[in-house]
Design a protein around this motif. Structure first.
Motif, PDB file in Angstrom:
ATOM      1  N   THR A  36      14.778  10.622   1.096  1.00  0.00           N
ATOM      2  CA  THR A  36      15.637  11.211   2.124  1.00  0.00           C
ATOM      3  C   THR A  36      14.966  12.350   2.859  1.00  0.00           C
ATOM      4  N   ALA A  37      13.796  12.785   2.379  1.00  0.00           N
ATOM      5  CA  ALA A  37      13.028  13.851   3.026  1.00  0.00           C
ATOM      6  C   ALA A  37      11.619  13.346   3.293  1.00  0.00           C
ATOM      7  N   VAL A  38      11.053  13.736   4.423  1.00  0.00           N
ATOM      8  CA  VAL A  38       9.715  13.285   4.809  1.00  0.00           C
ATOM      9  C   VAL A  38       8.692  13.703   3.752  1.00  0.00           C
ATOM     10  N   GLY A  39       7.896  12.747   3.306  1.00  0.00           N
ATOM     11  CA  GLY A  39       6.828  13.021   2.357  1.00  0.00           C
ATOM     12  C   GLY A  39       7.233  12.981   0.902  1.00  0.00           C
ATOM     13  N   THR A  40       8.521  12.731   0.606  1.00  0.00           N
ATOM     14  CA  THR A  40       8.996  12.738  -0.778  1.00  0.00           C
ATOM     15  C   THR A  40       9.565  11.372  -1.147  1.00  0.00           C
TER      16      THR A  40
ATOM     17  N   VAL B 125       6.374  -1.297   6.794  1.00  0.00           N
ATOM     18  CA  VAL B 125       6.703   0.125   6.710  1.00  0.00           C
ATOM     19  C   VAL B 125       7.102   0.660   8.081  1.00  0.00           C
ATOM     20  N   GLN B 126       7.902   1.701   8.079  1.00  0.00           N
ATOM     21  CA  GLN B 126       8.109   2.565   9.237  1.00  0.00           C
ATOM     22  C   GLN B 126       7.340   3.838   8.936  1.00  0.00           C
ATOM     23  N   GLY B 127       6.206   4.009   9.618  1.00  0.00           N
ATOM     24  CA  GLY B 127       5.324   5.118   9.300  1.00  0.00           C
ATOM     25  C   GLY B 127       5.867   6.476   9.695  1.00  0.00           C
ATOM     26  N   ASN B 128       6.656   6.520  10.758  1.00  0.00           N
ATOM     27  CA  ASN B 128       7.209   7.799  11.205  1.00  0.00           C
ATOM     28  C   ASN B 128       8.259   8.290  10.218  1.00  0.00           C
ATOM     29  N   GLY B 129       8.049   9.483   9.690  1.00  0.00           N
ATOM     30  CA  GLY B 129       9.011  10.055   8.755  1.00  0.00           C
ATOM     31  C   GLY B 129       8.998   9.409   7.387  1.00  0.00           C
ATOM     32  N   TRP B 130       7.843   8.809   7.021  1.00  0.00           N
ATOM     33  CA  TRP B 130       7.766   8.149   5.707  1.00  0.00           C
ATOM     34  C   TRP B 130       8.168   9.109   4.595  1.00  0.00           C
ATOM     35  N   PRO B 131       8.972   8.659   3.580  1.00  0.00           N
ATOM     36  CA  PRO B 131       9.467   7.293   3.362  1.00  0.00           C
ATOM     37  C   PRO B 131      10.947   7.132   3.706  1.00  0.00           C
ATOM     38  N   THR B 132      11.451   7.901   4.679  1.00  0.00           N
ATOM     39  CA  THR B 132      12.893   7.904   4.953  1.00  0.00           C
ATOM     40  C   THR B 132      13.392   6.571   5.502  1.00  0.00           C
ATOM     41  N   LYS B 133      12.486   5.747   6.057  1.00  0.00           N
ATOM     42  CA  LYS B 133      12.863   4.414   6.541  1.00  0.00           C
ATOM     43  C   LYS B 133      12.280   3.314   5.660  1.00  0.00           C
ATOM     44  N   GLY B 134      11.792   3.736   4.488  1.00  0.00           N
ATOM     45  CA  GLY B 134      11.395   2.776   3.467  1.00  0.00           C
ATOM     46  C   GLY B 134      10.039   2.144   3.661  1.00  0.00           C
TER      47      GLY B 134
ATOM     48  N   MET C 239       0.862  -1.196   0.000  1.00  0.00           N
ATOM     49  CA  MET C 239       0.000   0.000   0.000  1.00  0.00           C
ATOM     50  C   MET C 239       0.886   1.229   0.000  1.00  0.00           C
ATOM     51  N   LYS C 240       0.701   2.075  -0.982  1.00  0.00           N
ATOM     52  CA  LYS C 240       1.485   3.292  -1.095  1.00  0.00           C
ATOM     53  C   LYS C 240       0.984   4.283  -0.064  1.00  0.00           C
ATOM     54  N   LYS C 241       1.784   4.518   0.969  1.00  0.00           N
ATOM     55  CA  LYS C 241       1.348   5.278   2.127  1.00  0.00           C
ATOM     56  C   LYS C 241       1.859   6.704   2.053  1.00  0.00           C
ATOM     57  N   LEU C 242       0.985   7.682   2.220  1.00  0.00           N
ATOM     58  CA  LEU C 242       1.365   9.078   2.168  1.00  0.00           C
ATOM     59  C   LEU C 242       1.601   9.615   3.567  1.00  0.00           C
ATOM     60  N   SER C 243       2.520  10.543   3.695  1.00  0.00           N
ATOM     61  CA  SER C 243       2.781  11.197   4.962  1.00  0.00           C
ATOM     62  C   SER C 243       1.602  12.052   5.382  1.00  0.00           C
ATOM     63  N   LEU C 244       1.395  12.143   6.689  1.00  0.00           N
ATOM     64  CA  LEU C 244       0.361  13.019   7.220  1.00  0.00           C
ATOM     65  C   LEU C 244       0.634  14.468   6.852  1.00  0.00           C
ATOM     66  N   LEU C 245       1.897  14.773   6.566  1.00  0.00           N
ATOM     67  CA  LEU C 245       2.258  16.144   6.229  1.00  0.00           C
ATOM     68  C   LEU C 245       1.994  16.465   4.774  1.00  0.00           C
TER      69      LEU C 245
END
Length: 306
Positions: free
Chosen positions: A194-198, A160-169, A1-7
């Motif tokens: 390497t940046a949150v949300g990108t 997934v690591q949801g915090n800071g997605w997708p910096t932890k893949g 599932m392609k997960k988007l950042s809350l930001l």
């Protein structure tokens, strides 16, 4: 599932895919529910594999090893996740996690999203094997329908690591898309940035399931696996379905990918409906009959030294 950042809820994905050969004739109710034709493909690993996590979803379980989401899906305004939806049920003679959809209105569906409290990431010279047995099925009143007869369902099994997605893949083991009367599609994928949300990868890591994959085979039950290892600081992720390799990922195989920065990951099962992108899933064509369901017989994580 392609997960988007809350930001970045407004962010959308470009979806690339190709057809799989699973466009078979609809199954009858007796075919879909015949327990004798549905022997377990449960993963039991011998030494040197050591079990790290397991849930057999015994009926009556309060799913205490999991967190159940209550929100709208980041990729679809048509799907609301409700914490009451993931339950344990007897299905096909098995004790299963059940995630089912319910149509609330012409523009809203209720569904479920569940993520493990357990997290994992390989240390150097170790390998993890994640396995789950899953069936996708629909119902029209009291009549069972094949997943391939529906339109607009988007089930997924991923980590997934949801915090800071997708910096932890993110590792998508199985994403299914139903497009009746056209063929349903299944794929694996990776996301990283390497940046949150990108997400830097786009869909360059998406790998379609082999053309021989048939969602209706084995009475609809399939074994989905992710092998995640680090050998001498080189990380490899391998995705398999029914013991057939779908994809093998390394840093050198995908531009801008850095698997060494992945993790720790939780395990996720969810059933999305529709998409923000109407050219991908047309909201006017959504047809899930009475419901589409994901049944998960069991999920295990094993670890071994390599």
């Amino acid at each position: 599932m392609k997960k988007l950042s809350l930001l970045s809820l407004a962010m959308t994905y470009l979806i690339g895919f190709a057809s799989c050969s699973d466009n078979t004739a609809p199954l009858s109710e007796s075919q879909l529910t015949n327990v004798n034709a549905n022997k377990s493909t449960g993963k039991v690993a011998s030494a040197p594999w050591v079990k790290q996590f397991e849930d057999t979803f015994n009926v009556g379980s309060n799913l205490s090893q999991w967190t159940k989401e209550q929100r709208t899906d980041y990729n679809s305004p048509y799907c609301d996740y409700n914490s009451s939806v993931p339950t344990t049920q007897w299905r096909d003679g098995k004790q299963c996690l059940e995630i089912k959809t319910t149509k609330l209105s012409t523009s809203k569906y209720r569904s479920g999203f569940i993520s493990s409290n357990y997290q994992y990431k390989p240390e150097n010279n170790t390998e993890y094997m994640l396995s789950a047995n899953i069936k996708l099925v629909a119902m029209d009143g009291g009549t069972y329908k094949s997943f391939t007869e529906t339109y607009g369902a988007w089930p997924a099994f991923w980590t997934v690591q949801g915090n800071g997605w997708p910096t932890k893949g993110e590792i998508d083991i199985m994403e299914g898309y139903s497009f009746a009367p056209n063929t349903s599609r299944f794929a694996s994928n990776l996301f990283y940035g390497t940046a949150v949300g990108t997400n830097l990868l786009g869909n360059s890591a998406e790998r379609n399931y082999p053309g021989s994959f048939n969602i209706n085979a084995n009475n609809g039950w399939h074994l989905y696996e992710s092998f995640w290892k680090m050998k001498d600081n080189v990380v490899t992720v391998t995705i398999k379905v029914d013991n057939i390799t779908v994809a093998t990922y390394t840093n050198s195989g995908t531009a801008k990918l850095n698997l060494n920065n992945f993790g720790p990951h939780s395990i996720v099962f969810n059933m999305n409906v529709g998409s923000k992108d109407s050219s991908f899933i047309d909201p006017n064509k959504i047809n899930l009959f009475s419901t589409v369901m994901m049944w998960v017989d069991d999920v295990t994580v094993y670890k071994r030294p390599i």
